[in-house]
Design a protein around this motif. Structure first.
Motif, PDB file in Angstrom:
ATOM      1  N   PHE A 164      20.441  27.175  29.085  1.00 47.19           N
ATOM      2  CA  PHE A 164      21.339  27.841  29.753  1.00 47.19           C
ATOM      3  C   PHE A 164      22.393  26.664  30.473  1.00 47.19           C
ATOM      4  O   PHE A 164      21.665  25.449  30.651  1.00 47.19           O
ATOM      5  CB  PHE A 164      20.767  28.654  31.121  1.00 47.19           C
ATOM      6  N   GLU A 165      23.354  26.903  30.715  1.00 43.53           N
ATOM      7  CA  GLU A 165      24.506  26.232  31.277  1.00 43.53           C
ATOM      8  C   GLU A 165      24.216  25.140  32.374  1.00 43.53           C
ATOM      9  O   GLU A 165      24.412  24.230  32.460  1.00 43.53           O
ATOM     10  CB  GLU A 165      25.852  26.816  31.685  1.00 43.53           C
ATOM     11  N   LEU A 167      21.900  22.135  31.164  1.00 40.80           N
ATOM     12  CA  LEU A 167      22.365  21.750  29.781  1.00 40.80           C
ATOM     13  C   LEU A 167      22.408  20.132  29.794  1.00 40.80           C
ATOM     14  O   LEU A 167      21.888  19.497  28.702  1.00 40.80           O
ATOM     15  CB  LEU A 167      23.819  22.320  29.393  1.00 40.80           C
ATOM     16  N   SER A 172      24.366  25.950  24.376  1.00 40.60           N
ATOM     17  CA  SER A 172      24.341  26.632  25.530  1.00 40.60           C
ATOM     18  C   SER A 172      24.534  28.090  25.171  1.00 40.60           C
ATOM     19  O   SER A 172      24.995  28.737  24.485  1.00 40.60           O
ATOM     20  CB  SER A 172      25.527  26.402  26.271  1.00 40.60           C
ATOM     21  N   SER A 220      25.702  30.826  31.146  1.00 41.41           N
ATOM     22  CA  SER A 220      25.057  30.955  32.520  1.00 41.41           C
ATOM     23  C   SER A 220      23.899  31.870  32.596  1.00 41.41           C
ATOM     24  O   SER A 220      23.908  32.700  32.218  1.00 41.41           O
ATOM     25  CB  SER A 220      26.021  31.117  33.756  1.00 41.41           C
ATOM     26  N   GLU A 221      22.864  31.434  33.436  1.00 41.23           N
ATOM     27  CA  GLU A 221      21.470  32.293  33.243  1.00 41.23           C
ATOM     28  C   GLU A 221      21.842  33.480  34.266  1.00 41.23           C
ATOM     29  O   GLU A 221      20.976  34.409  34.309  1.00 41.23           O
ATOM     30  CB  GLU A 221      20.265  31.697  33.820  1.00 41.23           C
TER      31      GLU A 221
END
Ligand code: TXA
Ligand code: MG
Length: 353
Positions: A281-282, A285, A295, A298-299
Motif C-alpha cells: 500500500f501507498e 511503499l 502499489s 492507499s489502504e
C-alpha cells in the motif's frame, strides 16, 4: 491459430455502440468466441445453448471441464426461459443489484443450455453485467452468453483488453475493447438456501455488507475453503487461480512488522540472486527496496486496490519476479474479495508475523 478481430469502442458514444458491435454480436450468435468487458473483468463469451461454441471456451482457456460457467443476460425477461421458479429472496437481490457484479446460483431448466455450461450441476450461475458494451453486445446477440473470465486458466483475470490479447490472441474470434474494467475483481457468487440464507460462494464486487443491507432479514454465511475442497459448491474455487508466475507470499500482521519481515525476506532472496517483487500500500511503499515494488493504492481506498490487483500480478510476470511478497488489507467490504484473491494467488502461502 485464427484471426482475432478487435472492436475498439472506448471513444465511441453510447448511441453508436449498437451499430459498431453488430458484427461481434452476429459472430457470437453463430457460434463464435467473443471477449468483452464487464464492470468486473473481461469475459470470454459464447452462446450458452451451443455446445460446440462452449466447448471452444474450455479449449481456448485450457479450463477443466468440471468448472461451470456463469451465464450472462441483458434482460430479466431472458431469465424465466433459463431457470425454474426461485425464492422471492432472489428477486429482491436482483432488484437491488442487477445490472451489477452479483452472480446468483439458481435451479436450471433442463435442455435449454449446453450441459457443458453447468458441468453436470442442476443449477446455473446467472448475472446481468453493468457495462454499456457488455449490455449492447448481449442485447444484440439475443442469446444467453456463457462467459468465464477471458484469461488462460490459472492466470490473473484480465482487467484490460491487452491482458486478453496476451492470453488469447489467435485462439478467439474477437475482442471488444472498451478500456479498463471497473471493479477489477470478479462478481460475488451466491446461492440461496431457502428464503432466509444467503451463502457467499465467492466474495466479489457486491460486498457482504451490501447484501445484508438489501436483505436485512436474511442470514449470510460463506462457504469455507475447507468445505469447498471437500464438496465443492462453487467448483472454480478449488483450483489455483489468479496466480503470477513467481512465488507469491501473503504477509499479515501489524503493518510495521509486516514491512520489516518483507524487507528481510527480499534482502535474503536478493542475496541468493533471485528477482524480487513487493506489492504494498501507498502508505509504506517508500520503505521497500526490491527489483519491483508495485502499489495497491492507499489502504483506506480498497476499491482502488481491487481495481489494480490483477494488472499488478501481470506486471510482476513481465518483470520476471521469482519471489513476491504482498501486504494484507482489512477484510471489510471489498477487502474480503481482495484478500480472497490474494490468498488464492499465493496458493495459500500466508505468513502471520
Ligand atoms: O465477474 C465475473 O463473474 C466474471 C465476468 C466475466 O462475468 N466471470 C467469471 O467467471 O469470473 P469464471 O468462470 O472465471 O468464474 C465462475 C465462478 C467459478 O468459481 C464457478 O465455479 C462458479 O462461478 N459457478 C458457476 N456456476 C456455478 C454453479 N452452478 N454453482 C456454483 N458455482 C458456480
Ligand atoms: Mg476466472
Amino acid at each position: 491459430m485464427i484471426t482475432t478481430n478487435v472492436w475498439s469502442v472506448e471513444r465511441l458514444p453510447d448511441e453508436q455502440l449498437g451499430a459498431e458491435l453488430s458484427a461481434a454480436a452476429s459472430c457470437l450468435k453463430h457460434g463464435g468466441l467473443i471477449a468483452f468487458p464487464t464492470e468486473t473483468v473481461y469475459g470470454l463469451g459464447a452462446d450458452a445453448r451451443n455446445s460446440a461454441a462452449v466447448e471452444r471456451i474450455f479449449s481456448a482457456k485450457g479450463r477443466p471441464s468440471d468448472n461451470p460457467l456463469i451465464v450472462h443476460i441483458a434482460d430479466r425477461i431472458q431469465l424465466d426461459a433459463l431457470v425454474l421458479p426461485y425464492p422471492e429472496l432472489a428477486s429482491v437481490l436482483m432488484d437491488s443489484f442487477w445490472p451489477g457484479p452479483l452472480t446468483i446460483v439458481l435451479p436450471v431448466r433442463t435442455n435449454v443450455l449446453s450441459p457443458l455450461v453447468t458441468a453436470g450441476l442442476s443449477t446455473i450461475g446467472v448475472r446481468m453485467p453493468n457495462h454499456r458494451a457488455a449490455l449492447a453486445l448481449l442485447e444484440q446477440a439475443g442469446c444467453p452468453v456463457a462467459a468465464p473470465s477471458a484469461n488462460r486458466s490459472g492466470r490473473p483475470s484480465p482487467t484490460l483488453a491487452s491482458h486478453v490479447m496476451e492470453d488469447l490472441a489467435g485462439r478467439i474470434d474477437g475482442l471488444v475493447d472498451d478500456g479498463a474494467t471497473g471493479v477489477g475483481l470478479e462478481s460475488t457468487v451466491i446461492e440461496l438456501v431457502g428464503e432466509q440464507l444467503i451463502r457467499i460462494l465467492r466474495p466479489g464486487g457486491i460486498t457482504r455488507e451490501a447484501l445484508q443491507a438489501a436483505a436485512p432479514d436474511a442470514s449470510i454465511d460463506s462457504a469455507s475453503d475447507q468445505e469447498l475442497d471437500s464438496a465443492p459448491r462453487s467448483p472454480g474455487m478449488k483450483y489455483t487461480h489468479y496466480a503470477p508466475q513467481g512465488e507469491l507470499v501473503l504477509v499479515q500482521g501489524e503493518p510495521a512488522n509486516v514491512a520489516a519481515y518483507i524487507q528481510e525476506q527480499v534482502d535474503r532472496a536478493a542475496r541468493n540472486g533471485e528477482r524480487t517483487g513487493v506489492l504494498a500500500f501507498e502508505e509504506r511503499l517508500a520503505q521497500y527496496n526490491a527489483d519491483r515494488v508495485l502499489s495497491l493504492g492507499s489502504e483506506v481506498e480498497l476499491n482502488d486496490a481491487a481495481h489494480r490487483l490483477y494488472a499488478a500480478l501481470r506486471t510482476f510476470d513481465e518483470s520476471g519476479a521469482q519471489r513476491i511478497w504482498s501486504e494484507s488489507s482489512s477484510e471489510q467490504g471489498i477487502g474480503a474479495a481482495l484478500m480472497n484473491r490474494l490468498a488464492k494467488a499465493a496458493g495459500n502461502r500466508v505468513v502471520r508475523v
